[in-house]
Design a protein around this motif. Structure first.
Motif, mmCIF file in Angstrom:
data_model
loop_
_atom_site.group_PDB
_atom_site.id
_atom_site.type_symbol
_atom_site.label_atom_id
_atom_site.label_comp_id
_atom_site.label_asym_id
_atom_site.label_seq_id
_atom_site.Cartn_x
_atom_site.Cartn_y
_atom_site.Cartn_z
ATOM 1 N N UNK A 1 -55.186 110.540 101.053
ATOM 2 C CA UNK A 1 -56.225 111.305 101.865
ATOM 3 C C UNK A 1 -55.998 113.115 101.557
ATOM 4 N N UNK A 2 -55.036 112.771 100.793
ATOM 5 C CA UNK A 2 -54.454 113.896 100.670
ATOM 6 C C UNK A 2 -55.171 114.363 99.067
ATOM 7 N N UNK A 3 -55.404 115.967 98.905
ATOM 8 C CA UNK A 3 -56.090 116.550 98.035
ATOM 9 C C UNK A 3 -55.019 116.461 96.302
ATOM 10 N N UNK A 4 -55.164 116.041 95.483
ATOM 11 C CA UNK A 4 -54.499 115.921 94.152
ATOM 12 C C UNK A 4 -54.148 117.245 93.739
ATOM 13 N N UNK A 5 -54.743 118.798 93.941
ATOM 14 C CA UNK A 5 -54.240 119.656 94.067
ATOM 15 C C UNK A 5 -53.023 119.591 94.713
ATOM 16 N N UNK A 6 -53.052 118.987 95.710
ATOM 17 C CA UNK A 6 -51.740 119.487 96.757
ATOM 18 C C UNK A 6 -50.950 118.350 96.122
ATOM 19 N N UNK A 7 -50.833 117.021 95.485
ATOM 20 C CA UNK A 7 -49.831 116.536 94.839
ATOM 21 C C UNK A 7 -49.613 117.266 93.083
ATOM 22 N N UNK A 8 -50.102 117.762 93.059
ATOM 23 C CA UNK A 8 -49.461 118.627 91.523
ATOM 24 C C UNK A 8 -49.525 119.755 92.339
ATOM 25 N N UNK A 9 -49.264 120.203 92.973
ATOM 26 C CA UNK A 9 -48.354 121.454 93.248
ATOM 27 C C UNK A 9 -47.405 121.626 94.086
ATOM 28 N N UNK A 10 -47.312 120.103 94.472
ATOM 29 C CA UNK A 10 -45.892 119.742 94.836
ATOM 30 C C UNK A 10 -44.999 119.295 93.419
ATOM 31 N N UNK A 11 -45.769 118.519 92.834
ATOM 32 C CA UNK A 11 -44.947 118.124 91.821
ATOM 33 C C UNK A 11 -44.340 119.820 90.958
ATOM 34 N N UNK A 12 -44.933 120.257 90.776
ATOM 35 C CA UNK A 12 -45.121 121.911 89.971
ATOM 36 C C UNK A 12 -43.560 122.219 90.339
ATOM 37 N N UNK A 13 -43.493 121.382 91.835
ATOM 38 C CA UNK A 13 -42.416 122.499 92.678
ATOM 39 C C UNK A 13 -41.256 121.334 92.296
ATOM 40 N N UNK A 14 -41.562 120.152 91.971
ATOM 41 C CA UNK A 14 -40.086 119.850 91.797
ATOM 42 C C UNK A 14 -39.637 119.823 91.087
ATOM 43 N N UNK A 15 -40.000 119.901 89.978
ATOM 44 C CA UNK A 15 -39.887 120.166 88.346
ATOM 45 C C UNK A 15 -39.552 121.942 87.406
ATOM 46 N N UNK A 16 -40.851 122.162 88.505
ATOM 47 C CA UNK A 16 -39.821 123.542 88.101
ATOM 48 C C UNK A 16 -40.513 123.491 86.625
ATOM 49 N N UNK B 12 -35.259 109.328 80.157
ATOM 50 C CA UNK B 12 -34.039 109.557 80.727
ATOM 51 C C UNK B 12 -35.430 110.696 81.962
ATOM 52 N N UNK B 13 -35.733 111.534 82.015
ATOM 53 C CA UNK B 13 -36.761 112.048 83.136
ATOM 54 C C UNK B 13 -37.421 110.823 84.010
ATOM 55 N N UNK B 14 -37.892 110.033 83.478
ATOM 56 C CA UNK B 14 -38.770 109.256 84.310
ATOM 57 C C UNK B 14 -37.711 108.511 85.517
ATOM 58 N N UNK B 15 -36.233 108.083 84.484
ATOM 59 C CA UNK B 15 -35.470 107.463 85.319
ATOM 60 C C UNK B 15 -34.910 108.231 86.787
ATOM 61 N N UNK C 296 -47.982 112.067 82.757
ATOM 62 C CA UNK C 296 -47.509 110.468 83.348
ATOM 63 C C UNK C 296 -47.664 110.705 84.580
ATOM 64 N N UNK C 297 -46.643 111.579 85.317
ATOM 65 C CA UNK C 297 -46.510 112.322 86.903
ATOM 66 C C UNK C 297 -48.112 112.264 87.454
ATOM 67 N N UNK C 298 -48.676 112.844 87.171
ATOM 68 C CA UNK C 298 -50.140 114.046 87.743
ATOM 69 C C UNK C 298 -50.948 112.310 87.560
ATOM 70 N N UNK C 299 -51.044 111.359 86.411
ATOM 71 C CA UNK C 299 -52.230 110.117 86.227
ATOM 72 C C UNK C 299 -51.451 109.522 87.434
ATOM 73 N N UNK C 300 -50.392 109.824 87.591
ATOM 74 C CA UNK C 300 -50.324 108.333 88.758
ATOM 75 C C UNK C 300 -50.393 108.965 90.053
#
Length: 275
Positions: free
Chosen positions: A56-71, A33-36, A81-85
């Protein structure tokens, strides 16, 4: 069509994480359900897709975006899964949403496995497909992008109320109309049927015909493929008048298409090649 980079990323990610996702057992329901939900968020926000797939964007930046999105509200497996993708390379930004959706369906299949309902869900999806073939008006409304997703889900529930469908069947069917993803509704249901067929391997034989199989035909096919597989199999009948006649048989990834429409297409290609 996904580009080569996206196909590799999708395959390697799912091969790597499938055992872990399978081991979540009944938690797979929450993860799916979370993935949907994430799929829907990505589909509505191309800027976010680009931010998560920019090579061109560091993975660390993408990780920060995910953490901000999900909180921190997501299941740990969802975040893994999302960190891997986001750490992988994608041909197009929108391909990451396709991969997230694939993982969501996988999670629902693993939940069905954990609750012993995989075969039931597969049968119900096939019955749903057959029922909708005879309901063209309903079918059209279920992928009408001019209607709200809430209205489409409400229609689905009204039409199939009282059918006692499994919760996984319901969730997959509602996801298909809630988030259209530029697909016709029946195409999505067929895609789900195919995924379950591959998931179940040789235990499931999906037989597509223009009209319903007779009891004798079904029993004969079951006997033939049980002998071939060396273990009991289930015949999963799908009725699709557009094939005109003959049979299309799918066992896992193997497809034998002897339908009339397939033969006509082959004849057309042969004539065109010889012209």
């Amino acid at each position: 069509m996904r580009g080569e980079a996206s196909r590799i990323a999708d395959r390697e990610s799912r091969d790597s994480l499938a055992p872990k996702l399978r081991d979540t057992g009944k938690d797979a329901w929450r993860i799916g359900n979370e993935l949907f939900k994430i799929t829907g968020v990505l589909d509505r926000n191309i800027a976010l897709e680009r931010a998560l797939t920019d090579p061109s964007r560091p993975v660390a930046d993408k990780t920060a975006v995910l953490k901000e999105l999900f909180k921190g509200a997501e299941h740990p497996m969802t975040m893994e899964i999302m960190l891997d993708l986001v750490a992988r390379r994608w041909s197009r930004a929108r391909d990451i949403a396709n991969a997230v959706e694939d993982f969501g369906v996988d999670a629902m299949m693993y939940y069905a496995d954990a609750t012993g309902t995989t075969l039931q869900v597969s049968i119900e999806l096939s019955e749903l497909h057959s029922a909708l073939l005879g309901l063209p008006v309903v079918r059209a409304k279920l992928y009408d992008d001019q209607a709200s997703s809430e209205a489409r889900v409400k229609l689905f529930r009204e039409v199939f109320e009282g059918k006692n469908l499994n919760v996984v069947t319901m969730r997959l069917a509602e996801h298909a109309t809630c988030n259209l993803r530029r697909r016709r509704y029946l195409e999505t249901i067929q895609w789900l049927i195919n995924k379950f067929s591959r998931h179940m391997g040789e235990s499931m034989v999906t037989v597509t015909t223009a009209s319903p199989l007779t009891k004798e035909q079904s029993e004969r096919l079951e006997k033939i493929y049980t002998a071939k597989a060396g273990r009991p199999v289930h015949i999963n009948p799908v009725v699709d008048p557009s094939v005109l006649g003959g049979m299309r048989i799918q066992i896992g990834d193997e497809v034998t298409d002897n339908t009339v429409v397939a033969q006509l297409q082959h004849l057309h290609r042969t004539v065109k090649a010889g012209a």
